[in-house]
Enzyme design. Sequence first.
Site, PDB file in Angstrom:
ATOM      1  N   LYS A 282       0.843  -1.201   0.000  1.00  0.00           N
ATOM      2  CA  LYS A 282       0.000   0.000   0.000  1.00  0.00           C
ATOM      3  C   LYS A 282       0.874   1.244   0.000  1.00  0.00           C
ATOM      4  CE  LYS A 282      -4.010  -1.800   2.550  1.00  0.00           C
ATOM      5  NZ  LYS A 282      -5.054  -1.642   1.534  1.00  0.00           N
ATOM      6  N   ARG A 356     -10.416 -11.412   1.748  1.00  0.00           N
ATOM      7  CA  ARG A 356     -11.312 -12.416   1.163  1.00  0.00           C
ATOM      8  C   ARG A 356     -10.673 -13.808   1.175  1.00  0.00           C
ATOM      9  NH1 ARG A 356     -11.580  -9.175  -4.360  1.00  0.00           N
ATOM     10  NH2 ARG A 356     -11.216  -7.541  -2.826  1.00  0.00           N
TER      11      ARG A 356
HETATM   12  N1  BES Z   1      -8.162  -3.748   4.256  1.00  0.00           N
HETATM   13  C1  BES Z   1      -8.398  -3.320   2.935  1.00  0.00           C
HETATM   14  C2  BES Z   1      -9.707  -2.566   2.762  1.00  0.00           C
HETATM   15  C3  BES Z   1      -9.864  -1.294   3.542  1.00  0.00           C
HETATM   16  C4  BES Z   1      -9.703  -0.075   2.934  1.00  0.00           C
HETATM   17  C5  BES Z   1     -10.217  -1.318   4.876  1.00  0.00           C
HETATM   18  C6  BES Z   1      -9.887   1.100   3.646  1.00  0.00           C
HETATM   19  C7  BES Z   1     -10.401  -0.150   5.600  1.00  0.00           C
HETATM   20  C8  BES Z   1     -10.234   1.063   4.976  1.00  0.00           C
HETATM   21  C9  BES Z   1      -8.406  -4.527   1.996  1.00  0.00           C
HETATM   22  O1  BES Z   1      -7.628  -5.592   2.398  1.00  0.00           O
HETATM   23  C10 BES Z   1      -7.855  -4.069   0.699  1.00  0.00           C
HETATM   24  O2  BES Z   1      -6.713  -3.733   0.659  1.00  0.00           O
HETATM   25  N2  BES Z   1      -8.679  -4.091  -0.335  1.00  0.00           N
HETATM   26  C11 BES Z   1      -8.276  -3.689  -1.634  1.00  0.00           C
HETATM   27  C12 BES Z   1      -8.747  -4.748  -2.607  1.00  0.00           C
HETATM   28  C13 BES Z   1      -8.156  -4.618  -3.968  1.00  0.00           C
HETATM   29  C14 BES Z   1      -6.668  -4.893  -3.936  1.00  0.00           C
HETATM   30  C15 BES Z   1      -8.864  -5.584  -4.889  1.00  0.00           C
HETATM   31  C16 BES Z   1      -8.932  -2.346  -1.917  1.00  0.00           C
HETATM   32  O3  BES Z   1     -10.047  -2.109  -1.451  1.00  0.00           O
HETATM   33  O4  BES Z   1      -8.294  -1.521  -2.547  1.00  0.00           O
HETATM   34 MN    MN Z   2      -5.610  -5.427   1.784  1.00  0.00          MN
END
Ligand code: BES
Ligand code: MN
Length: 501
Positions: A282, A356
């Site tokens: 990230k 997921r």
């Molecule tokens: N933990 C994140 C989602 C999230 C975002 C939680 C903001 C709380 C606040 C999740 O694991 C994630 O990174 N999701 C990605 C998925 C993508 C890579 C398909 C996302 O939402 O960008």
């Molecule tokens: Mn994630």
Amino acid sequence: MKKIKTSLSKKAPDEYLGDNLMIILRGASKELDEYIDTLDSRISNLISDHISDGNFSGAEGETTVLTLPAELPFRRIILAGAGNDNSFNNNSLRKAVSSGIRQAERFGGKSGIYISGFQQFTDSAKMVFTVFEASFLALYRFDLYKSTINKTPKKSISAISLLLPGKKIPASLSKSIDEARTICEAVYFGRDIINLPANDFNTGDFAAEARKIGRKANVKTTVYKEAQLKRMGMNAVLSVGRGSENPSMLITMEYNGGKQNGKPLVMVGKGVTFDSGGLSLKSAANMVEMKQDMGGAGVVMSAFKAAVELQLKINLVAIIATVENMPSGSAYRPSDVIKTHSGLTVEIINTDAEGRLILADALSYSKKFKPSAVIDVATLTGASKVALGTVGCAVMSFHKDLIEKIYHASENTDEKAWELPLWDEFNKQIKSDIADFKNSGGREGGAITAGLFLSKFIEGEKWAHIDMANVDYAYSETPITRKGASGFGIRLLVDFLKNWK
Ligand code: BES
Ligand code: MN
Ligand code: ZN
């Protein structure tokens, strides 16, 4: 919260002997009922003059503080608005009390609460519950890391008394206060563990908290560690956690409050103690908020704790998959193919779509309990925020009756929820060329493709998915929560469980 004394009193507002008297007013006319009238005439119409002067409109969440002359029994009156609709409802009452108690907290001491026209509430138990729930929710603080001199508040509320003059107060009514306290203690617990950063709350701490809850009667806690997870075929959980020094775990908590051998309701929570994204790292700005990524598991554990303490007459199982998603030489990679607990294979497109994966294993494992229904709760996608802002969570299910039950709990608690569709057409986005599925469906409909992915691992069961990534953490204050972990979903689930049949 433990230190706050609570009571129901038959005193009229003008007989109250505390420090702060909060008066809840509502309606376009802001009509003062007879008890407020009496009080008002004793204080030379301070209240009615203040209102007719245009200082207080009674809007939802509006507050004003009137300081009284020293010879009067209490120091100040706090007017709190419950909206300009003449009809009362518990949700506007909750906001009014929360806003008012925040004002009272600035001064500290004993607070009395009087609701103008309270006789109109037909359900006294619910009214009492709401008043204390609102107070407890609003007063939460997370100041563990503040040195003593920087701790706030300097003052605190020592007692809260709800004034119900002229009303019969059966002993059973105080049960509603106890219930509010139990549920709010669970919310405090959930907020605390979500607010704790990953250096102080990681997978092992989850297990420790689960064991503590497991000491209660009728509860059985089991912690599966990596060696066992391997034998169980929990390769998705293991893969996500492989890059971290903190061991991955699966925790199950079983509570038997219902019929012997009755099918349990199963709750499954995403417990990523820190989500760096893994090798699909990230950005710094997005990463800093990722201590909250165990929020789903936090909510499930808190709701479980409340259900046990309330001794709800249900059979309940909580399953928590907890891992830390980190990049390292041992981390799982984009392009890896994983054979999950269900036997289905997943091609990793993005290691940041880790939630997921661990849920896929946990959901598949949940079938072992022969559940009456399964609900998973997760901070799953940033896309949920794009879809619904930060107002309410997203719900997905193939079972309309489950959605309806969640909506019902949502109305009772004012924790808003809205359905997103699991349309067939989205399936092509998660098809893999070389495996059964891929773990990312791209940007379009991101919350939905994540939900659809989960559905593959819980086929044949009655299941609903709650994505609360958008509401788990408050970035600005609301009447019931300060900045930080909101505890959103705990009250919703507890209400759902209370009505579950
Ligand atoms: N933990 C994140 C989602 C999230 C975002 C939680 C903001 C709380 C606040 C999740 O694991 C994630 O990174 N999701 C990605 C998925 C993508 C890579 C398909 C996302 O939402 O960008
Ligand atoms: Mn994630
Ligand atoms: Zn995550």
